[in-house]
Design a protein around this motif. Structure first.
Motif, mmCIF file in Angstrom:
data_model
loop_
_atom_site.group_PDB
_atom_site.id
_atom_site.type_symbol
_atom_site.label_atom_id
_atom_site.label_comp_id
_atom_site.label_asym_id
_atom_site.label_seq_id
_atom_site.Cartn_x
_atom_site.Cartn_y
_atom_site.Cartn_z
ATOM 1 N N GLU A 216 -45.276 -61.686 2.596
ATOM 2 C CA GLU A 216 -45.178 -62.181 4.101
ATOM 3 C C GLU A 216 -43.839 -62.443 4.398
ATOM 4 O O GLU A 216 -43.173 -63.400 3.927
ATOM 5 N N HIS A 343 -43.794 -65.475 1.038
ATOM 6 C CA HIS A 343 -44.758 -65.535 0.099
ATOM 7 C C HIS A 343 -45.138 -64.114 -0.356
ATOM 8 O O HIS A 343 -45.258 -63.168 0.116
ATOM 9 N N ARG A 461 -50.506 -76.716 0.964
ATOM 10 C CA ARG A 461 -49.258 -75.913 1.354
ATOM 11 C C ARG A 461 -48.010 -76.376 0.566
ATOM 12 O O ARG A 461 -46.965 -75.813 0.427
ATOM 13 N N GLU A 473 -50.819 -66.942 -4.782
ATOM 14 C CA GLU A 473 -49.936 -66.723 -3.649
ATOM 15 C C GLU A 473 -48.524 -67.551 -4.190
ATOM 16 O O GLU A 473 -48.505 -68.801 -4.489
#
Ligand code: ADP
Ligand code: MG
Length: 741
Positions: A216, A343, A461, A473
């Motif tokens: 990403e 990411h 997060r 991730e």
């Protein structure tokens, strides 16, 4: 720069109209990969038997003979010339940032005084770019400048403008990797082999395991004119000074907000061009900071995904300029607002279509799922310091450990369900053995994973390596980085863990196979052995598992107690590549030799030093030539005013009126003298550091003595920005750069 010019610059930027976006009526399915020599083009332009041989090369890693290469080149040339192509280049990823190319025309003497268009198999397969201008970390001594680039058939060739680009690896004359792609391919091969062997415990038909990557890409856009008026942005990719804008991201109104018209035009244009190059773009949205955006494609095989990311980054920069923007890929272009990351969503999948990191619906599938989760955690645990070393850089260091991005400690978040499941498996030793005799054991021990897990929204997060339902991730990767660096380490480390796991499982199987209790059916000795080993491993890798707030100070203490790597200095983190556990892992998996690792680390130190060196130079120059003169000019105006008031008012009254002026005059002097003195100190520290011959020590000096001074001086520059007349201030301010109209 005069004040009027500054406002003209700002005005021009605001006036800018969006350029025409190609108005595509046709659908992405129709123009996707238009400029890529993919399988469909191969089928069309290559003879049937050549196409078959190419498929073997791509799918099964068979060697490509020169005769076949000639025929492939012939077909490629035909296709490319139909698109108006005149040149070709090997496209590779040296250990600098970005990609490199060396263009050759499709021309050759025809032997009769004329020219013919020629493109041979040899040109396709191999080139010898002069390697001396690329960093090699001492691998290639200067008298041996030769390096080879060799075609990677797993990544299809593509056309940009009038050029055919051929993705290649880049190695030295003596065979050492001078790029990211060569070791990446080795790491992918290692994880394929190791994971296939383990996957076969569960599925007999698996012959290959593919590593998937879905990145990403975050980025900032700024107006080209404002960018041009900021020497720091121009030369270093970030603003070295600039006071916070009164409004930045505190309203949380940018994320998922509507996309400004000019930006939307840019995104559309970019997506069309990226799709035509075969990059499967899917998601676009605003990010947290003003002017910050993200683009994510559908995940692909890791080698291809890395190439596509490199291609997209250069495409973004190009397309942005045609829309009057500059695209900033720096991890922290602006202080006080979020930085940009990349990411990396990662998982393994079999050639039979099983996602190894996804939970399943039956016993075997879930045991397989837990196996791959736990062994990934083992890899991340064992190499947490190295993983951090793989993502750190002078630029990403601004993001890491700040209170917005992943902390500077690698840990893994699993979510409640998976945590409970692993705990249950680890703790149910006795129950398991007892129940096994009762023939129900496995179902009891590995409870069906609730299907809810697939839809895992329990996200943390703050975790740098989070499990997100069917993949991990890795969030610590920087926006400007080549994600291959992280993918080399991750895939190689997982390969090592899986090989080690298999060895222990096999010896356990041998140990218990004489026992009639574990012979067949539900008493399968293989599953019994796997569970035994997993139980040990869940215990071993416990320290890497962390569900709490990764930004907290308590975590830093706790992580230290757990023995995780808590280093925050980038030059010291690079040393991880040379630790005995790292060297052993890279050697066992045949990904890199010790010489290659030394070379890479040296390049990292050199690059780090150069980046800070450039920043320090530009910064010093801006302080002395932009900031101090303007502050002094404003101060003179104030002094003038003091005198004039004294001329027209009685002294006492005038001095009363002058109080404010005098305070400002004094404050300006304080700031300017601090800046002047410390810029001199900065220059001295730089000189001292430059005299250090050893690359590591030099990088340390830049980290410890040069970089902090920039920050210290900046504080005073930013204070001056608040004092000095806005009209005089020579640089576009944050509030001007950060909001696209
Ligand atoms: P986020 O919610 O983090 O923004 P997205 O849904 O946008 O995540 O997906 C991020 C990326 O993850 C995409 O590139 C997507 O294709 C990729 N992805 C999804 N599943 C997998 C998987 N199993 N392995 C690797 N990447 C994946
Ligand atoms: Mg994400």
């Amino acid at each position: 720069m005069s004040s009027t010019l500054r406002f003209q610059v700002v005005g021009e930027a605001f006036k800018k109209k969006p350029v025409n976006v190609p108005n595509r009526e046709d659908r992405p399915s129709e123009f996707f990969a238009k400029y890529v020599f993919n399988r469909q083009k191969m089928q069309q332009y290559l003879p049937e038997d050549v196409y078959q041989r190419m498929t073997d090369v791509i799918d099964h890693g068979c060697k490509l003979d020169l005769q076949t290469a000639d025929l492939v080149a012939e077909g490629m040339k035909r296709w490319a010339m139909e698109l108006g192509v005149t040149h070709c280049t090997h496209w590779f990823q040296p250990l600098t940032e970005g990609t490199a190319e060396k263009h050759d025309g499709f021309v050759e003497h025809d032997g009769k005084g004329g020219m013919i268009e020629e493109f041979t198999g040899k040109q396709l397969v191999q080139q010898e770019p002069d390697a001396s201008s690329f960093p090699s970390g001492g691998i290639r001594s200067t008298f041996e400048a030769r390096g080879y680039s060799a075609w990677d058939p797993a990544s299809p060739v593509f056309v940009m403008g009038d050029t055919l680009l051929i993705p290649t690896i880049f190695i030295s004359y003596t065979g050492e990797a001078l790029d990211y792609k060569a070791p990446l391919k080795k790491a992918l091969q290692a994880v394929d082999k190791a994971a296939t062997d383990v996957a076969r415990y569960f599925y007999g038909d698996v012959t290959k395991v593919i590593s998937n990557l879905g990145w990403e890409q975050e980025y900032f856009l700024v107006d080209e004119d404002l960018y041009a008026a900021r020497p720091d942005l121009l030369m270093t990719g970030r603003t070295l000074m600039g006071h916070d804008s009164a409004k930045n991201q505190q309203m949380d109104d940018h994320y998922f907000g509507s996309i400004p018209r000019r930006v939307a035009a840019f995104m559309k244009d970019l997506e069309i061009q990226a799709l035509e190059l075969g990059i499967p773009c899917k998601t676009r949205h605003n990010e947290v900071a003003p002017n910050q955006f993200e683009l994510a494609p559908i995940f692909e095989e890791t080698n291809l995904a890395v190439d596509h990311n490199m291609l997209l980054m250069s495409l973004m920069k190009k397309v942005a300029r045609t829309h009057g923007f500059r695209c900033l890929l720096h991890e922290k272009p602006f202080k006080g607002v979020n930085g940009s990351g990349k990411h990396c969503n990662w998982s393994l999948a079999t050639d039979t279509g099983v996602l190894l990191h996804a939970p399943g619906k039956n016993l075997i599938e879930n045991l397989r799922f837990i196996t791959f989760i736990v062994e990934t955690l083992m890899a991340v645990y064992r190499h947490n310091g190295l993983l951090k070393g793989s993502i750190i850089s002078a630029t990403n260091a601004h993001r890491l450990g700040a209170h917005e991005a992943p902390p500077a400690i690698i840990s893994s978040f699993l979510g409640k369900q998976l945590t409970d499941l692993l705990n249950a498996l680890e703790q149910s030793n006795e129950g398991y053995l007892r129940d096994l005799k009762g023939k129900k054991a496995l179902t009891l021990d590995i409870p069906q994973i609730p299907e809810l897990l697939l839809d895992n929204t329990d996200r943390n997060r703050t975790s740098p390596f989070a499990f997100t339902g069917n993949r991990f991730e890795f969030r610590a990767v920087g926006s400007s980085a080549n994600c291959a660096a992280a993918m080399i380490v991750l895939n190689a480390a997982v390969a090592e863990a899986l090989v080690d796991f298999k060895k222990r499982v096999d010896s356990k199987i041998a140990e218990i196979s004489g026992n009639p209790e574990f012979s067949t059916g539900e008493h399968n000795p293989v599953f019994h052995a796997i569970i035994e080993i997993l139980r040990d491993d869940i215990k071993t890798c416990q320290p890497i598992h962390f569900e709490g707030n990764g930004y907290s100070d308590e975590w830093k203490e706790e992580a230290k107690r757990r023995g995780l790597d808590v280093e925050t200095s980038a030059p010291l983190m690079f040393r991880q590549y040379l630790s005995p556990t790292s060297v052993e892992m890279f050697q066992k998996t045949s990904v890199m030799t010790e010489a290659e690792l030394k070379a890479r680390t040296e390049i990292k130190w050199e690059t780090y030093t150069k980046k800070i060196q450039i920043e320090a130079r530009i910064f010093g120059d801006m302080c002395l030539n932009h900031i101090i003169p303007v502050a002094t000019r404003y101060q003179s105006q104030l002094i003038d005013n003091v005198h004039k008031l004294l001329e027209i008012f009685p002294r006492e009254e005038a001095m009363q009126m002058n109080q404010n002026n005098l305070t400002l005059i004094r404050r300006i002097s304080e700031h300017t003298s601090f800046i002047t003195e410390h810029v001199t100190q900065l220059i001295n520290e730089r000189r001292k550091a430059n005299r250090i011959a050893e690359v590591f020590e030099r990088a340390i000096a830049y980290h410890d003595n040069v970089a902090p001074l920039i920050e210290e001086i900046r504080y005073h520059v930013d204070k001056l920005e608040l004092i000095v007349d806005d009209e005089l201030w020579p640089l576009p301010k944050y509030r001007e750069i950060l909001f696209i109209r």
